[in-house]
Design an enzyme around this catalytic site. Structure first.
Site, mmCIF file in Angstrom:
data_model
loop_
_atom_site.group_PDB
_atom_site.id
_atom_site.type_symbol
_atom_site.label_atom_id
_atom_site.label_comp_id
_atom_site.label_asym_id
_atom_site.label_seq_id
_atom_site.Cartn_x
_atom_site.Cartn_y
_atom_site.Cartn_z
ATOM 1 N N SER A 142 0.873 -1.291 0.062
ATOM 2 C CA SER A 142 -0.122 -0.002 0.048
ATOM 3 C C SER A 142 0.746 1.305 0.042
ATOM 4 O O SER A 142 1.700 1.446 -0.965
ATOM 5 C CB SER A 142 -0.939 -0.132 1.255
ATOM 6 N N GLU A 160 -13.051 12.318 -8.094
ATOM 7 C CA GLU A 160 -12.642 13.664 -9.080
ATOM 8 C C GLU A 160 -11.416 13.584 -9.633
ATOM 9 O O GLU A 160 -10.801 14.757 -10.063
ATOM 10 C CB GLU A 160 -12.634 14.788 -7.881
ATOM 11 N N HIS A 184 -4.432 -0.608 -3.825
ATOM 12 C CA HIS A 184 -5.793 -0.817 -3.673
ATOM 13 C C HIS A 184 -6.659 -0.656 -4.990
ATOM 14 O O HIS A 184 -7.818 0.135 -4.835
ATOM 15 C CB HIS A 184 -6.368 -0.095 -2.423
#
Length: 285
Positions: A142, A160, A184
């Site tokens: 991650s 966005e 992820h």
């Protein structure tokens, strides 16, 4: 320059062997991502140093990795809890990084890694060892994976992310300057975010790692490991990209962005920008 060490970026939420079914435990021990980290570092006798700097709960995260690597038979696992640049300059930190076969960065906030470790003595030791020592492994999940590139995504909401200015960039640790890594990737819908980052840096390769999925990278050669997908974004042949001239908040357009979807056992060659799909049981490097 030929890099002799091994890099293992992981997409987050990798299996840590907590499912109690016999089949799952056997798969974790013989096939899981942390098994690959252990093997690349030299097996059960490898000296593994876990750095949970990115996490908001470093003690708990450190204990989880101690438990997971112990379940894999590892006998020399240490947690190096770095919470400031001063900690990165401590003699204990320097000694542990010098002696390690593998450095394992946890998930959390990638900016914590670069702010507290970037440019320090242990960062320089890691870089020198990674470039010059066969068998030295730097792994990260991650946030720990995202910090591996020279350019690093620091933020940007998926809904966005493909408007000008929505993706926040920061400097990473620079172990693999050719790549821009997001994690992820499937689970959090980050296609737009990494595309926005590649619009800023079209000379780089974007790597989107699904959870419980990673790459073993040796001198530019990448092997996909784990249960999910790796998405490669190659902006080398983009023909329409006005990111530099648009106002913030303006939707962007990219044409001829090349995207590859890879899974367990597939290869990607960074310098050649080439996919090579081989049987899972074929030898790697």
């Amino acid at each position: 320059m030929t890099v002799k060490g091994t890099l293992i970026p992981i997409g987050g939420n990798e299996d840590k062997g907590k499912n109690e079914s016999e089949k799952h435990i056997l798969e974790f021990i013989d096939e899981g991502i942390l098994y690959h980290v252990k093997q690349q570092a030299g097996g059960k006798d490898a000296n593994i140093v876990v750095i949970p700097t990115a996490s908001s709960i470093p003690e708990e995260v450190g204990e989880n990795y101690l438990s997971a690597f112990t379940d894999l038979g590892c006998e020399n696992v240490t947690v190096l809890d770095i919470r400031s640049k001063k900690d990165s300059e401590s003699q204990r930190a320097i000694d542990l990084v010098k002696a390690a076969n593998c450095i394992m960065f946890s998930g959390g906030n990638q900016s914590k890694i670069t702010n507290k470790i970037g440019g320090t003595t242990i960062h320089k030791i890691m870089m020198e060892r990674f470039q010059n020592e066969v068998g030295f492994v730097i792994a990260g999940t991650s946030a720990g994976a995202m910090a591996m590139g020279r350019e690093m995504i620091a933020g940007g909401r998926a809904t966005e992310a493909f408007v000008k200015g929505a993706v926040t960039m920061y400097k990473g640790l620079g172990f693999v300057p050719e790549l821009l890594i997001d994690t992820h990737f499937i689970q959090r819908g980050r296609f737009g975010r990494i595309t926005g980052a590649i619009a800023k840096f079209p000379n780089l390769l974007g790597i989107g790692l699904a959870e419980d999925t990673g790459l073993i990278i040796k001198n530019g050669k990448c092997l996909v490991i784990g249960s999910g997908m790796v998405i490669v974004f190659d902006g080398h042949h983009i023909t329409h990209n006005k990111e530099k001239i648009l106002d913030d908040g303006t939707p962007m357009t990219i044409a001829n962005l090349t995207v590859h979807v890879l899974s367990n056992g597939d290869r990607y060659y960074i310098d050649e920008r080439m996919v090579n799909v081989l049987p899972i049981e074929a030898d790697f490097i």
